[in-house]
Design a protein around this motif. Structure first.
Motif, PDB file in Angstrom:
ATOM      1  N   ASP A 166      -3.318  28.092   6.674  1.00 40.43           N
ATOM      2  CA  ASP A 166      -4.283  27.083   5.845  1.00 40.43           C
ATOM      3  C   ASP A 166      -4.854  26.085   6.297  1.00 40.43           C
ATOM      4  OD1 ASP A 166      -3.297  28.541   3.493  1.00 40.43           O
ATOM      5  OD2 ASP A 166      -1.481  27.297   3.348  1.00 40.43           O
ATOM      6  N   LYS A 167      -5.092  26.376   7.599  1.00 41.63           N
ATOM      7  CA  LYS A 167      -5.701  25.223   8.507  1.00 41.63           C
ATOM      8  C   LYS A 167      -6.732  24.516   7.735  1.00 41.63           C
ATOM      9  CE  LYS A 167      -7.296  24.086  13.227  1.00 41.63           C
ATOM     10  NZ  LYS A 167      -7.549  24.615  14.539  1.00 41.63           N
ATOM     11  N   GLY A 168      -6.933  23.180   7.911  1.00 45.28           N
ATOM     12  CA  GLY A 168      -7.958  22.668   7.025  1.00 45.28           C
ATOM     13  C   GLY A 168      -7.675  22.107   5.706  1.00 45.28           C
ATOM     14  N   ARG A 169      -6.592  22.660   5.107  1.00 40.48           N
ATOM     15  CA  ARG A 169      -6.381  22.533   3.749  1.00 40.48           C
ATOM     16  C   ARG A 169      -5.715  21.138   3.589  1.00 40.48           C
ATOM     17  NH1 ARG A 169      -1.973  22.629   0.616  1.00 40.48           N
ATOM     18  NH2 ARG A 169      -0.536  23.611   2.338  1.00 40.48           N
ATOM     19  N   ASN A 170      -6.387  20.337   2.681  1.00 47.51           N
ATOM     20  CA  ASN A 170      -5.639  18.911   2.220  1.00 47.51           C
ATOM     21  C   ASN A 170      -4.625  19.006   1.795  1.00 47.51           C
ATOM     22  OD1 ASN A 170      -5.160  16.619   0.794  1.00 47.51           O
ATOM     23  ND2 ASN A 170      -7.177  15.918   0.828  1.00 47.51           N
ATOM     24  N   GLN A 198       0.975  -1.334  -0.065  1.00 48.84           N
ATOM     25  CA  GLN A 198      -0.060   0.079  -0.087  1.00 48.84           C
ATOM     26  C   GLN A 198       0.904   1.415   0.000  1.00 48.84           C
ATOM     27  OE1 GLN A 198      -3.508   0.326   2.636  1.00 48.84           O
ATOM     28  NE2 GLN A 198      -2.030   1.904   3.604  1.00 48.84           N
ATOM     29  N   VAL A 199       0.643   2.469  -0.722  1.00 51.62           N
ATOM     30  CA  VAL A 199       1.512   3.412  -0.776  1.00 51.62           C
ATOM     31  C   VAL A 199       0.636   4.324  -0.101  1.00 51.62           C
ATOM     32  CG1 VAL A 199       2.404   5.069  -2.517  1.00 51.62           C
ATOM     33  CG2 VAL A 199       2.286   2.724  -3.120  1.00 51.62           C
ATOM     34  N   LEU A 200       0.995   4.810   1.043  1.00 55.91           N
ATOM     35  CA  LEU A 200       0.735   5.690   2.023  1.00 55.91           C
ATOM     36  C   LEU A 200      -0.637   5.330   2.517  1.00 55.91           C
ATOM     37  CD1 LEU A 200       1.764   9.081   0.021  1.00 55.91           C
ATOM     38  CD2 LEU A 200       2.988   7.926   1.870  1.00 55.91           C
ATOM     39  N   ASN A 201      -1.181   5.969   3.359  1.00 57.89           N
ATOM     40  CA  ASN A 201      -2.588   5.714   4.179  1.00 57.89           C
ATOM     41  C   ASN A 201      -3.322   6.956   4.460  1.00 57.89           C
ATOM     42  OD1 ASN A 201      -4.050   3.702   5.662  1.00 57.89           O
ATOM     43  ND2 ASN A 201      -3.517   4.744   7.257  1.00 57.89           N
ATOM     44  N   GLU A 202      -4.683   6.717   3.874  1.00 55.86           N
ATOM     45  CA  GLU A 202      -5.649   7.779   4.255  1.00 55.86           C
ATOM     46  C   GLU A 202      -5.365   9.030   3.757  1.00 55.86           C
ATOM     47  OE1 GLU A 202      -6.798   6.886   8.140  1.00 55.86           O
ATOM     48  OE2 GLU A 202      -7.932   5.342   7.808  1.00 55.86           O
ATOM     49  N   VAL A 203      -4.726   9.153   2.569  1.00 60.63           N
ATOM     50  CA  VAL A 203      -4.272  10.495   2.255  1.00 60.63           C
ATOM     51  C   VAL A 203      -5.081  11.582   2.031  1.00 60.63           C
ATOM     52  CG1 VAL A 203      -2.153   9.553   1.318  1.00 60.63           C
ATOM     53  CG2 VAL A 203      -4.145   9.916  -0.342  1.00 60.63           C
ATOM     54  N   ASN A 204      -6.393  11.239   1.729  1.00 57.87           N
ATOM     55  CA  ASN A 204      -7.577  11.961   1.536  1.00 57.87           C
ATOM     56  C   ASN A 204      -7.948  12.901   2.806  1.00 57.87           C
ATOM     57  OD1 ASN A 204      -8.645   9.515   2.281  1.00 57.87           O
ATOM     58  ND2 ASN A 204     -10.651  10.329   1.948  1.00 57.87           N
ATOM     59  N   ILE A 205      -7.504  12.342   3.889  1.00 58.67           N
ATOM     60  CA  ILE A 205      -7.999  13.126   5.336  1.00 58.67           C
ATOM     61  C   ILE A 205      -6.842  13.672   5.861  1.00 58.67           C
ATOM     62  CG2 ILE A 205      -9.932  11.709   5.737  1.00 58.67           C
ATOM     63  CD1 ILE A 205      -8.333  10.338   7.787  1.00 58.67           C
ATOM     64  N   TRP A 206      -5.436  13.707   4.996  1.00 61.93           N
ATOM     65  CA  TRP A 206      -4.351  14.749   5.675  1.00 61.93           C
ATOM     66  C   TRP A 206      -4.594  15.892   5.403  1.00 61.93           C
ATOM     67  CZ3 TRP A 206       0.780  12.034   3.369  1.00 61.93           C
ATOM     68  CH2 TRP A 206       0.680  10.617   3.511  1.00 61.93           C
ATOM     69  N   ARG A 207      -4.449  16.826   6.860  1.00 61.97           N
ATOM     70  CA  ARG A 207      -5.073  18.495   6.554  1.00 61.97           C
ATOM     71  C   ARG A 207      -3.988  19.033   7.298  1.00 61.97           C
ATOM     72  NH1 ARG A 207      -8.310  17.249   3.287  1.00 61.97           N
ATOM     73  NH2 ARG A 207     -10.485  16.776   3.422  1.00 61.97           N
ATOM     74  N   LYS A 208      -3.737  20.234   7.042  1.00 64.35           N
ATOM     75  CA  LYS A 208      -2.832  21.217   7.589  1.00 64.35           C
ATOM     76  C   LYS A 208      -3.542  21.597   8.988  1.00 64.35           C
ATOM     77  CE  LYS A 208      -0.081  24.892   6.362  1.00 64.35           C
ATOM     78  NZ  LYS A 208       1.351  24.443   7.118  1.00 64.35           N
ATOM     79  N   GLY A 209      -2.670  21.717  10.029  1.00 65.37           N
ATOM     80  CA  GLY A 209      -3.325  21.814  11.320  1.00 65.37           C
ATOM     81  C   GLY A 209      -3.174  23.288  11.842  1.00 65.37           C
TER      82      GLY A 209
END
Length: 195
Positions: free
Chosen positions: A29-33, A14-25
């Motif tokens: 840009d808080k919340g930006r994917n 598997q290449v990386l994990n759950e990348v669609n929910i990675w967000r800037k904290g």
């Protein structure tokens, strides 16, 4: 590294994990994917070239959190030809019927087949925790956690039946220490393939 060292003993990676929910904290840009589909597609293509150079028989899969139709559509709109051999999702939900995993996989199958007919679909991670050791996990209040081992075991059986009904979509039960399927209470292995 991993592909070169283990490529002969592994079938899939598997290449990386759950990348669609990675967000800037943090601001601004808080919340930006931070892993938009365009970037993930580029990484998948580059990883495929590198992995196939050292482990040509190793197959590569994606990992998306939930059944995210919007992200998946945008991902497949990129050029993924030859970059992935399977599509992995982590189909977390309250129960297999809420929302229906069978319906979601049918919609996902149509979407994937528009771009890559017959590309294997996997649920690469899912579990239902039992609140046996409250306080030892930050996840114990999530909706996929149960109040008893019987309820948790029933949800796992339901999940297996729904994956079978959806065309035998393989799934891996991710098993944190709070769950029924942890063997001997000291087993370091976290993933057990159900079928």
């Amino acid at each position: 590294g991993v592909a070169a060292g283990l490529g002969d003993s592994m079938d899939w990676m598997q290449v990386l994990n759950e990348v669609n929910i990675w967000r800037k904290g943090d601001a601004p840009d808080k919340g930006r994917n931070v892993m938009p589909p365009e970037l993930y597609a580029r990484i998948l293509r580059e990883v495929a070239v590198a992995v196939r150079a050292v482990a040509p028989r190793l197959r590569l899969a994606t990992s998306i959190n939930g059944v995210d139709f919007e992200y998946t559509s945008l991902l497949f709109a990129q050029d993924l030809a030859g970059a992935v051999d399977g599509f992995g999702v982590n189909a977390y939900r309250r129960s297999p019927e809420d929302p229906s995993v069978v319906d979601d996989y049918a919609r996902l199958r149509v979407l994937i087949d528009r771009h890559r007919p017959g590309l294997p679909l996997f649920n690469t991670e899912q579990y239902f925790g039992a609140r046996l050791r409250v306080g030892r996990s930050t996840e114990s209040e999530w909706e996929n956690w149960c109040d008893s081992e019987a309820e948790q075991g029933a949800r796992m059986l339901q999940t297996w039946l729904h994956h079978a009904a959806a065309g035998n979509v393989p799934f891996a039960s991710m098993i944190p220490e709070e769950t029924v399927y942890r063997l001997g209470d000291a087993d370091p292995v976290r993933h057990y393939f159900v079928f």
